[in-house]
Scaffold this motif. Structure first.
Motif, PDB file in Angstrom:
ATOM      1  N   TRP A  31       0.843  -1.194   0.000  1.00 16.39           N
ATOM      2  CA  TRP A  31       0.000   0.000   0.000  1.00 16.39           C
ATOM      3  C   TRP A  31       0.875   1.239   0.000  1.00 16.39           C
ATOM      4  O   TRP A  31       1.971   1.255   0.561  1.00 16.39           O
ATOM      5  CB  TRP A  31      -0.874  -0.006   1.251  1.00 16.39           C
ATOM      6  CG  TRP A  31      -1.552   1.291   1.563  1.00 16.39           C
ATOM      7  CD1 TRP A  31      -2.649   1.821   0.948  1.00 16.39           C
ATOM      8  CD2 TRP A  31      -1.168   2.241   2.568  1.00 16.39           C
ATOM      9  NE1 TRP A  31      -2.963   3.043   1.515  1.00 16.39           N
ATOM     10  CE2 TRP A  31      -2.077   3.314   2.513  1.00 16.39           C
ATOM     11  CE3 TRP A  31      -0.139   2.283   3.504  1.00 16.39           C
ATOM     12  CZ2 TRP A  31      -1.993   4.411   3.358  1.00 16.39           C
ATOM     13  CZ3 TRP A  31      -0.044   3.375   4.354  1.00 16.39           C
ATOM     14  CH2 TRP A  31      -0.970   4.426   4.273  1.00 16.39           C
ATOM     15  N   ARG A  88     -14.217  -3.742  -7.816  1.00 16.54           N
ATOM     16  CA  ARG A  88     -13.756  -2.408  -7.413  1.00 16.54           C
ATOM     17  C   ARG A  88     -12.354  -2.521  -6.830  1.00 16.54           C
ATOM     18  O   ARG A  88     -12.138  -3.152  -5.805  1.00 16.54           O
ATOM     19  CB  ARG A  88     -14.699  -1.818  -6.373  1.00 16.54           C
ATOM     20  CG  ARG A  88     -16.048  -1.441  -6.970  1.00 16.54           C
ATOM     21  CD  ARG A  88     -17.160  -1.279  -5.960  1.00 16.54           C
ATOM     22  NE  ARG A  88     -16.733  -0.862  -4.627  1.00 16.54           N
ATOM     23  CZ  ARG A  88     -17.550  -0.914  -3.570  1.00 16.54           C
ATOM     24  NH1 ARG A  88     -18.795  -1.373  -3.690  1.00 16.54           N
ATOM     25  NH2 ARG A  88     -17.119  -0.502  -2.389  1.00 16.54           N
ATOM     26  N   SER A  89     -11.383  -1.925  -7.506  1.00 22.62           N
ATOM     27  CA  SER A  89      -9.992  -2.050  -7.056  1.00 22.62           C
ATOM     28  C   SER A  89      -9.746  -1.356  -5.721  1.00 22.62           C
ATOM     29  O   SER A  89      -8.774  -1.651  -5.034  1.00 22.62           O
ATOM     30  CB  SER A  89      -9.040  -1.486  -8.113  1.00 22.62           C
ATOM     31  OG  SER A  89      -9.319  -0.113  -8.341  1.00 22.62           O
ATOM     32  N   ASP A  90     -10.635  -0.409  -5.352  1.00 24.50           N
ATOM     33  CA  ASP A  90     -10.458   0.310  -4.091  1.00 24.50           C
ATOM     34  C   ASP A  90     -11.245  -0.315  -2.940  1.00 24.50           C
ATOM     35  O   ASP A  90     -11.344   0.273  -1.856  1.00 24.50           O
ATOM     36  CB  ASP A  90     -10.882   1.769  -4.257  1.00 24.50           C
ATOM     37  CG  ASP A  90     -12.371   1.907  -4.599  1.00 24.50           C
ATOM     38  OD1 ASP A  90     -12.995   0.904  -5.011  1.00 24.50           O
ATOM     39  OD2 ASP A  90     -12.900   3.037  -4.461  1.00 24.50           O
ATOM     40  N   TYR A  92      -7.010  -5.921 -14.710  1.00 24.23           N
ATOM     41  CA  TYR A  92      -7.583  -4.681 -14.188  1.00 24.23           C
ATOM     42  C   TYR A  92      -9.103  -4.742 -14.208  1.00 24.23           C
ATOM     43  O   TYR A  92      -9.763  -4.270 -13.269  1.00 24.23           O
ATOM     44  CB  TYR A  92      -7.100  -3.483 -15.000  1.00 24.23           C
ATOM     45  CG  TYR A  92      -5.650  -3.099 -14.727  1.00 24.23           C
ATOM     46  CD1 TYR A  92      -5.130  -3.128 -13.435  1.00 24.23           C
ATOM     47  CD2 TYR A  92      -4.809  -2.706 -15.760  1.00 24.23           C
ATOM     48  CE1 TYR A  92      -3.813  -2.784 -13.187  1.00 24.23           C
ATOM     49  CE2 TYR A  92      -3.483  -2.344 -15.522  1.00 24.23           C
ATOM     50  CZ  TYR A  92      -2.994  -2.396 -14.231  1.00 24.23           C
ATOM     51  OH  TYR A  92      -1.686  -2.037 -13.978  1.00 24.23           O
ATOM     52  N   SER A 140      -5.332  -4.264  -8.669  1.00 21.94           N
ATOM     53  CA  SER A 140      -4.933  -2.857  -8.683  1.00 21.94           C
ATOM     54  C   SER A 140      -3.609  -2.607  -9.386  1.00 21.94           C
ATOM     55  O   SER A 140      -3.293  -1.471  -9.726  1.00 21.94           O
ATOM     56  CB  SER A 140      -4.851  -2.327  -7.249  1.00 21.94           C
ATOM     57  OG  SER A 140      -3.923  -3.101  -6.494  1.00 21.94           O
ATOM     58  N   SER A 141      -2.807  -3.657  -9.590  1.00 20.95           N
ATOM     59  CA  SER A 141      -1.513  -3.463 -10.240  1.00 20.95           C
ATOM     60  C   SER A 141      -1.033  -4.759 -10.879  1.00 20.95           C
ATOM     61  O   SER A 141      -1.492  -5.851 -10.521  1.00 20.95           O
ATOM     62  CB  SER A 141      -0.458  -2.975  -9.245  1.00 20.95           C
ATOM     63  OG  SER A 141      -0.046  -4.027  -8.389  1.00 20.95           O
TER      64      SER A 141
END
Length: 595
Positions: A106, A503-505, A565, A570-571
């Protein structure tokens, strides 16, 4: 090396000193203060091992190789960051990285008004704790972790400046620290920590002989009582009060109770744990003392003082070989650490290693001390009757190690030696606090005067003196079968049919809000009932989705990373690392095998 004994645990981290990016060295105190506050905040969390400040700051200004640091400290995660102050604005950048593989868990950047620094420190601490929980399993996290007790920025900055100088532990800077603390207290009369810190500093100065002992202890008591009235939950206040009772006045039971009050607020405060080890040592509870040193070395493995404390316990029991190992570890961390230097000489003396003893002692001691040490050696190992030389004996009762006093004893000046011991005990000279076990005092132990002194100081202490109440256990309510079924169905619906994992978040906290359940309860359910953690649960759903859409003919024109994605990863690094961990092969290999 000390690091070789480190034991790695998953829920563990070090907060490395945040870099001062303000372009002004005068803000160094501020970045250090923010680092320490985050360490203090995270240390409040049970089940999370947080490296203490001393060991974390050992890496300040040095190149950071996260993997080496993790191995040396025995932690699986490292927090790095920077602080930039510009006019009335502050920017904090921070990241959390795994130390075993350098994997970034993070990172974030925060731009706020400088007045918002209090909320920002708490926010960053909570986010770090959340990410540890999401990736490594359940821990209980309070709604707020901040330990700052003021909202006055000027008072806070002055307190941090005082703290910056106090932690250098030299007399001129401690005087500066007191000055800053007093100014902080003037800016905010309700701010307890600078008041407590003033008391602590006066206690240090009095104990080290830097000011009149009685005057210093009275000032220390005045400020500590006042500070603890303002904030009864100041663990540093209880700790400082304990040091006055214990080191200042040899009031062991009172010091013990103060330390228990300190641990009720912060059970992981390494300086408090070390003080408890020293208290147990002085009173002869060596097993308990060693238990405490093992505990502090897990959270503060780069403290030369902690290794000295451990070595001293073995030394006082006559185990010189084991003691020497600890003193060597202490000196590897700080080759000028005086107490470890002197007791290394003492160990070599008692082991009969005359040449090694003399050679090492010569590297830092004056000729007078060398003459005394050689004479003591001859008295102990060759039973020589020494010719007393009064010029070698100092009148200073506050020497760090009392070689001249040991010389007096082994010159068989028993009457003079006993009289001097009586004076040192009466004045509570800290260096003599372990006198009942000091091996150099063996010739005095059979005398009536020694026995009377011992009884006057330790006579009422027994096995029940330092007993503690069993810690209260707070049973977190378990889930009924109905509750667990309902929560599992809600999770299946939200992560399955509604595909919230895309949702990546998505975070544990945002998921708990959607399900209207406290994040602590949701975390415990995922950990205990689903036998996984939040990240594994969500990434498992994302991987299943990826494998499904990657095989669809209409998606052949899309890249694997694009599909990752779309699946919520997220990466690229997160995707590839997790895929290989679960599937045992790269995404390309998997697609080739399944096409």
């Amino acid at each position: 090396m000390p690091s070789q004994t480190s034991i790695v645990t998953e829920k563990s981290l070090v907060v490395l000193p945040f870099k001062n990016m303000s372009g002004d060295d005068s803000y160094e105190y501020f970045s250090d203060g923010i680092t320490e506050e985050i360490i203090n905040a995270l240390s409040k969390i049970d089940g999370l091992k947080v490296t203490a400040r001393t060991s974390a700051f050992a890496f300040k200004g040095k190149p950071t190789d996260i993997r080496l640091i993790g191995n040396e400290l025995g932690v699986t995660n490292a927090v790095e960051g920077s602080v930039r102050v510009f006019k009335e604005q502050i920017r904090i950048t921070t990241q959390l990285t795994r130390t075993d593989n350098g994997f970034l868990l993070w990172s974030d950047k925060f731009d706020r008004k400088l007045d918002d620094v209090f909320e920002l420190q708490d926010e960053v601490s909570l986010l770090i704790a959340d990410k540890i929980r999401e990736n490594f399993g359940h821990i209980e996290i309070d709604e707020t972790l901040s330990t700052v007790q003021t909202e006055n920025l000027s008072a806070y900055q002055l307190y941090l400046k005082g703290r910056y100088y106090q932690l250098t532990w030299n007399l001129p800077n401690i005087e500066k620290a007191i000055s800053f603390y007093k100014k902080a207290a003037e800016f905010d009369s309700s701010y307890a920590e600078p008041v407590v810190a003033i008391g602590w500093c006066y206690g240090i100065n009095a104990s080290w002989g830097y000011m009149d002992r009685n005057e210093g202890l009275e000032l220390a008591k005045h400020y500590l009582v006042k500070g603890l009235e303002m904030n009864p939950d100041s663990y540093t206040g209880h700790f400082a009060k304990a040091t006055i009772h214990f080191w200042g006045n040899w009031q062991f039971e009172e010091g013990f109770q103060d330390l228990q009050n300190c641990f009720k607020v912060n059970p992981h405060f390494s300086e408090g744990i070390e003080a408890l080890a020293e208290l147990y040592t002085a009173t002869g509870f060596f097993e308990k003392a060693l238990e405490q040193t093992e505990q502090i070395l897990k959270i503060n493995p780069l403290s030369p003082n902690h290794y000295y404390t451990k070595g001293n316990i073995h030394y006082l029991q006559g185990d010189y070989e084991t003691a020497l190992d600890s003193f060597e570890n202490s000196l590897r961390l700080d080759n000028s650490f005086s107490l470890s230097r002197h007791l290394k000489v003492a160990c070599l003396l008692f082991q009969g290693e005359r040449e090694a003893m003399y050679s090492y002692a010569k590297s830092f001691l004056s000729d007078n001390y060398l003459k005394m040490i050689e004479a003591i050696y001859d008295a102990i190992h060759h039973q020589e009757i020494l010719e007393y030389d009064a010029k070698l004996v100092s009148e200073d009762l506050n020497l760090m190690v009392l070689w001249d006093y040991y010389y007096l004893i082994h010159c068989q000046k028993m009457k003079d030696a006993l009289h001097r011991l009586e004076i040192m005990v009466e004045q509570r000279i800290g260096q003599i606090i372990n006198f009942q076990f000091d091996p150099f005092l063996k010739p005095l132990r059979k005398t009536k005067g020694f026995k009377d002194l011992k009884n006057s100081v330790f006579g009422e202490i027994n096995s029940t003196t330092f007993s503690t109440e069993a810690p209260k256990t707070y049973n977190i309510p378990s889930f009924t079968q109905k509750e667990s079924d309902e929560l599992k169905n809600a999770l299946d619906k939200f992560l399955g049919r509604e595909q919230a994992f895309l949702r990546s978040d998505l975070s544990l906290r945002s998921l708990s809000e959607e399900l209207t359940i406290h994040p602590n309860r949701l975390s415990k359910f995922i950990n205990d009932y689903l036998q996984t953690n939040f990240t594994e649960l969500v990434n498992g759903k994302r991987l299943e989705h990826f494998q499904k859409i990657a095989l669809l003919p209409e998606n052949r024109h899309l890249t694997l990373l694009g599909l990752a994605y779309e699946s919520g990863f997220s990466s690229k690094t997160v995707f590839n690392t997790y895929f290989k961990k679960v599937a045992g092969m790269t995404p390309k290999q998997w697609l080739k095998n399944n096409s």
